[in-house]
Write a protein that holds these residues in place. Sequence first.
Motif, mmCIF file in Angstrom:
data_model
loop_
_atom_site.group_PDB
_atom_site.id
_atom_site.type_symbol
_atom_site.label_atom_id
_atom_site.label_comp_id
_atom_site.label_asym_id
_atom_site.label_seq_id
_atom_site.Cartn_x
_atom_site.Cartn_y
_atom_site.Cartn_z
ATOM 1 N N LEU A 20 10.801 -3.769 5.904
ATOM 2 C CA LEU A 20 9.697 -4.815 6.178
ATOM 3 C C LEU A 20 9.256 -5.598 5.270
ATOM 4 O O LEU A 20 8.944 -6.680 5.542
ATOM 5 N N ALA A 21 9.389 -5.315 3.820
ATOM 6 C CA ALA A 21 9.247 -6.277 2.926
ATOM 7 C C ALA A 21 10.354 -7.618 3.122
ATOM 8 O O ALA A 21 9.681 -8.716 2.868
ATOM 9 N N LEU A 22 11.232 -7.273 3.437
ATOM 10 C CA LEU A 22 12.246 -8.310 3.443
ATOM 11 C C LEU A 22 12.084 -9.345 4.540
ATOM 12 O O LEU A 22 12.172 -10.417 4.901
ATOM 13 N N GLY A 23 11.517 -8.803 5.924
ATOM 14 C CA GLY A 23 11.146 -9.033 6.900
ATOM 15 C C GLY A 23 9.870 -10.226 6.942
ATOM 16 O O GLY A 23 9.935 -11.351 7.329
ATOM 17 N N CYS A 24 9.036 -9.727 6.184
ATOM 18 C CA CYS A 24 7.658 -10.521 5.730
ATOM 19 C C CYS A 24 8.234 -11.566 4.863
ATOM 20 O O CYS A 24 7.750 -12.651 5.238
ATOM 21 N N CYS A 25 9.219 -11.327 3.834
ATOM 22 C CA CYS A 25 9.382 -12.711 3.179
ATOM 23 C C CYS A 25 10.183 -13.639 3.911
ATOM 24 O O CYS A 25 10.080 -14.744 3.336
ATOM 25 N N ALA A 26 10.973 -13.164 4.856
ATOM 26 C CA ALA A 26 11.964 -14.069 5.645
ATOM 27 C C ALA A 26 10.917 -14.822 6.744
ATOM 28 O O ALA A 26 11.203 -16.029 6.885
ATOM 29 N N GLY A 48 9.341 11.802 5.327
ATOM 30 C CA GLY A 48 10.180 11.984 4.178
ATOM 31 C C GLY A 48 9.769 10.816 3.214
ATOM 32 O O GLY A 48 9.868 9.597 3.776
ATOM 33 N N GLY A 49 9.537 10.910 2.019
ATOM 34 C CA GLY A 49 9.032 9.883 1.182
ATOM 35 C C GLY A 49 9.991 8.826 1.098
ATOM 36 O O GLY A 49 9.749 7.511 1.274
ATOM 37 N N GLN A 50 11.357 9.202 1.171
ATOM 38 C CA GLN A 50 12.387 8.447 0.792
ATOM 39 C C GLN A 50 12.630 7.358 2.124
ATOM 40 O O GLN A 50 12.790 6.057 2.004
ATOM 41 N N HIS A 51 12.547 8.038 3.285
ATOM 42 C CA HIS A 51 12.744 7.280 4.500
ATOM 43 C C HIS A 51 11.440 6.248 4.681
ATOM 44 O O HIS A 51 11.671 5.248 4.993
ATOM 45 N N VAL A 52 10.213 6.559 4.194
ATOM 46 C CA VAL A 52 9.156 5.804 4.385
ATOM 47 C C VAL A 52 9.492 4.455 3.260
ATOM 48 O O VAL A 52 9.168 3.320 3.833
ATOM 49 N N LEU A 53 9.992 4.799 2.224
ATOM 50 C CA LEU A 53 10.159 3.681 1.318
ATOM 51 C C LEU A 53 11.174 2.838 1.658
ATOM 52 O O LEU A 53 11.171 1.686 1.429
ATOM 53 N N ILE A 54 12.260 3.289 2.018
ATOM 54 C CA ILE A 54 13.425 2.455 2.772
ATOM 55 C C ILE A 54 12.781 1.412 4.032
ATOM 56 O O ILE A 54 13.165 0.458 3.990
ATOM 57 N N GLY A 58 0.832 -1.318 0.060
ATOM 58 C CA GLY A 58 0.081 0.106 -0.022
ATOM 59 C C GLY A 58 0.860 1.143 -0.126
ATOM 60 O O GLY A 58 0.501 2.130 -0.810
ATOM 61 N N VAL A 59 1.857 1.288 0.904
ATOM 62 C CA VAL A 59 2.834 2.512 0.864
ATOM 63 C C VAL A 59 3.582 2.450 -0.460
ATOM 64 O O VAL A 59 3.747 3.880 -0.921
ATOM 65 N N PHE A 61 10.131 -7.794 -5.031
ATOM 66 C CA PHE A 61 9.398 -6.692 -5.040
ATOM 67 C C PHE A 61 9.859 -5.966 -4.016
ATOM 68 O O PHE A 61 9.580 -4.598 -4.151
ATOM 69 N N THR A 62 10.785 -6.208 -3.396
ATOM 70 C CA THR A 62 11.607 -5.104 -2.530
ATOM 71 C C THR A 62 12.171 -3.870 -3.475
ATOM 72 O O THR A 62 12.470 -3.037 -2.814
ATOM 73 N N VAL A 63 12.272 -4.638 -4.551
ATOM 74 C CA VAL A 63 13.067 -3.363 -5.370
ATOM 75 C C VAL A 63 11.947 -2.362 -5.696
ATOM 76 O O VAL A 63 12.553 -1.139 -6.233
ATOM 77 N N TYR A 64 10.759 -2.555 -5.647
ATOM 78 C CA TYR A 64 9.777 -1.532 -6.034
ATOM 79 C C TYR A 64 9.858 -0.608 -5.181
ATOM 80 O O TYR A 64 9.879 0.758 -5.762
ATOM 81 N N PRO A 65 9.906 -0.468 -3.992
ATOM 82 C CA PRO A 65 10.024 0.882 -3.285
ATOM 83 C C PRO A 65 11.512 1.205 -3.070
ATOM 84 O O PRO A 65 11.820 2.426 -2.769
#
Length: 455
Positions: free
Chosen positions: A425-431, A414-420, A281-282, A337-341
């Motif tokens: 979190l994406a890597l954490g969920c995939c793990a 800041g948008g960059q910090h939110v996407l980082i 979503g983010v 998909f982690t590359v997307y953000p």
Amino acid sequence: MSSVEEAPAVPLPTAKAATAATAAKAATAAKAAKAPEQSAQSAEPPAQPPAGRLWSRDFRLFFTARTVAMLGDAMLPVALSVGILDAGYGPSGVGYALGSWTAALALCMLFGGALADRLTPRRLMVWADGVRLVVQSVVALGFLLGTPSLWQIIAAQVVSGVATAMFQPGVASMVPAVATDVQRANGSLRVAEALAALFGPALAGAMVAGLSPGAVFAVYAATYGISGWCLLALRVKLVPQAAGDGSLLRQLADGWREFRARTWLWGVISLYTVYGFTVAGVSLALGGVLIIEEHGATAYGAAMAAFGGGCAVGGAIAMKARPQRPLLAGAAALTLFTVYPLAPALGLPPWAVATGWAAAGVGCAFWGVIWATTVQTQVPTALLNRMYAYDVTGSLAAMALGRTFAGPLAERLGGQHVLIGATVLALGCCAALPAVPAIRGLRAVPPAADRAPAA
């Protein structure tokens, strides 16, 4: 946690098998004594015969219905946005119209799943297509003859959203009914979805520029007519799976109990709900904003095209791949998909963002096909529509919340910090997905053992 939680649903032995030799009976009984006790609602129909060719008459009709409808769905946001803005209702009017459709869909999805079990999915899907044909035809007529009021547009989208909630759960159970190779069928549909998402907005934009929003709505309405006709022409015979089970609320309660009895199912959906809120979503809300601010709208369009192309490739790969542990393989692919953000957060050049989003599309589509196939082949037919409804409801709600909070978070952090943060979190969920034994250890059902629907 009951013992059934770790045991995927498997086809029950046929009547013929029950008359085997005494020694075989004893072995079967001994094996059954060690197996977890299965719920009465988890009973499966006999396994279907060996897989045949994918493009049967019924699958061609179903594929046409879905492809045409998905093309129309991809055209809707453009037609709705341009029509409402031209009418002078502003961006808030666009938000109200799109939001009302999404809210109606999310609120009614669970009841759509229960009704699909009660009435059969095809019957409910045809009725839903008929309702959407009428509703969007009225909207088209309103734009062609003048300017409809905002409340009329919103009311039409609410009705359309309710009809979509009645339609969508049946998609999951119809795939095993029209295709013997469920994974190849899902892969084909995923490729079609990616191409529709790629070309639908462009087609709508060209039609709006050359004709009018009303013309786009007329085409959009016609897609539901074609979809309904194709579904009506199917020769598959389905019977209600939940007839006589009491009220809709009782069916939903029974479905929830069966949902909780499958650790791999609620485990994935729980993690994906977190993923949808904090990652998908983010990322969908902020990724495009950062690219446009850094490189312009053309670069964003190229990145979106690359993502769509990646989804088509991922769907094609999933048609061929046969992982023995599908959710483990799907989780590995989803890490792409982690590359997307990450790509827009790092301010990469346009070509690098497009390349990264193409890879993200591959992983996203591969996961989508594997997940859909796993649910369709592991969950009993009598429960499939309700399980799918729980899945989609959670995903819709999570992604809607993620998009809602993305803007305020970007303004504060800041948008960059939110996407980082979304990348981490994406890597954490995939793990976390393969860390759950029931998810990691679930084995695929071969195509020849895919379940046939009750007839």
